[in-house]
Scaffold this motif. Structure first.
Motif, PDB file in Angstrom:
ATOM      1  N   THR A  61       0.834  -1.203   0.000  1.00 29.69           N
ATOM      2  CA  THR A  61       0.000   0.000   0.000  1.00 29.69           C
ATOM      3  C   THR A  61       0.869   1.253   0.000  1.00 29.69           C
ATOM      4  OG1 THR A  61      -1.782  -1.141   1.164  1.00 29.69           O
ATOM      5  CG2 THR A  61      -1.782   1.261   1.287  1.00 29.69           C
ATOM      6  N   ARG A  90       2.590   1.637  -3.431  1.00 27.07           N
ATOM      7  CA  ARG A  90       1.645   2.058  -4.468  1.00 27.07           C
ATOM      8  C   ARG A  90       1.287   3.526  -4.318  1.00 27.07           C
ATOM      9  NH1 ARG A  90      -3.470   2.118  -3.684  1.00 27.07           N
ATOM     10  NH2 ARG A  90      -3.438   0.530  -2.086  1.00 27.07           N
ATOM     11  N   ARG A  91       1.002   3.938  -3.077  1.00 26.89           N
ATOM     12  CA  ARG A  91       0.594   5.326  -2.852  1.00 26.89           C
ATOM     13  C   ARG A  91       1.762   6.298  -3.027  1.00 26.89           C
ATOM     14  NH1 ARG A  91      -3.438   5.464   2.248  1.00 26.89           N
ATOM     15  NH2 ARG A  91      -3.278   7.693   1.796  1.00 26.89           N
ATOM     16  N   ASN A 123       2.159   7.124  -6.540  1.00 28.79           N
ATOM     17  CA  ASN A 123       1.157   8.100  -6.976  1.00 28.79           C
ATOM     18  C   ASN A 123       1.459   9.503  -6.460  1.00 28.79           C
ATOM     19  OD1 ASN A 123      -0.315   6.197  -8.392  1.00 28.79           O
ATOM     20  ND2 ASN A 123      -1.618   5.704  -6.650  1.00 28.79           N
ATOM     21  N   GLU A 168       2.092  10.483  -3.119  1.00 27.90           N
ATOM     22  CA  GLU A 168       1.779  10.802  -1.722  1.00 27.90           C
ATOM     23  C   GLU A 168       3.036  10.670  -0.862  1.00 27.90           C
ATOM     24  OE1 GLU A 168      -1.980   9.374   0.038  1.00 27.90           O
ATOM     25  OE2 GLU A 168      -2.248   8.317  -1.873  1.00 27.90           O
ATOM     26  N   ILE A 201       0.324   8.975   4.201  1.00 28.45           N
ATOM     27  CA  ILE A 201      -0.118   7.570   4.175  1.00 28.45           C
ATOM     28  C   ILE A 201      -0.242   6.993   5.582  1.00 28.45           C
ATOM     29  CG2 ILE A 201       0.488   5.262   3.336  1.00 28.45           C
ATOM     30  CD1 ILE A 201       2.142   6.705   1.119  1.00 28.45           C
TER      31      ILE A 201
END
Length: 135
Positions: free
Chosen positions: A65, A68-69, A72, A74, A79
């Protein structure tokens, strides 16, 4: 100076020295036996697939997670509040930023040297297979 029955025991030139040497040798032998038993127990547990220590705070799902974030755009600080620890006394709380950064650093190490990780897994599998074969 000691008085009474202990007076002769602390005599560095007499029987007290002999007694002290005997107890020192017995203690050293016992300590070595404890050490060997501990190492044998750890080895047996490792062969069964059990490893000591705390469970990791950052699970594989959490790490994926975060990766992946971050891809993108972040930040880890954005997070972190969305992650929840699944086990331990901090169950249901968010992991610390340092735990997340540590997991990311370990992940980067495994990605930087995949051949070393592959070799380590192969060596471990060979050791497990060797230990299963009766002699």
């Amino acid at each position: 100076m000691l008085a009474g029955p202990l007076q002769g025991m602390y005599d560095p030139s007499g029987p007290g020295r002999l007694l002290f040497g005997f107890f020192a040798a017995m203690s050293e032998t016992e300590r070595e036996n404890i050490r060997e038993s501990t190492l044998e127990g750890l080895d047996a547990a490792a062969r069964k697939g059990s490893h000591g220590g705390r469970p990791p705070v950052i699970t594989d799902d959490m790490l994926h997670t975060v990766l992946r974030r971050r891809a993108n755009g972040e930040t880890v600080e954005d997070i972190q509040p969305d992650l929840l620890i699944p086990t331990s006394r901090r169950k249901g709380q968010s992991p610390s930023l340092s735990s997340i950064y540590r997991a990311l650093a370990e992940h980067e190490k495994t990605q930087a040297h995949p051949e070393a990780v592959e070799t380590a897994h192969a060596d471990f599998a060979a050791l497990q297979q060797r230990d299963r074969i009766p002699k």
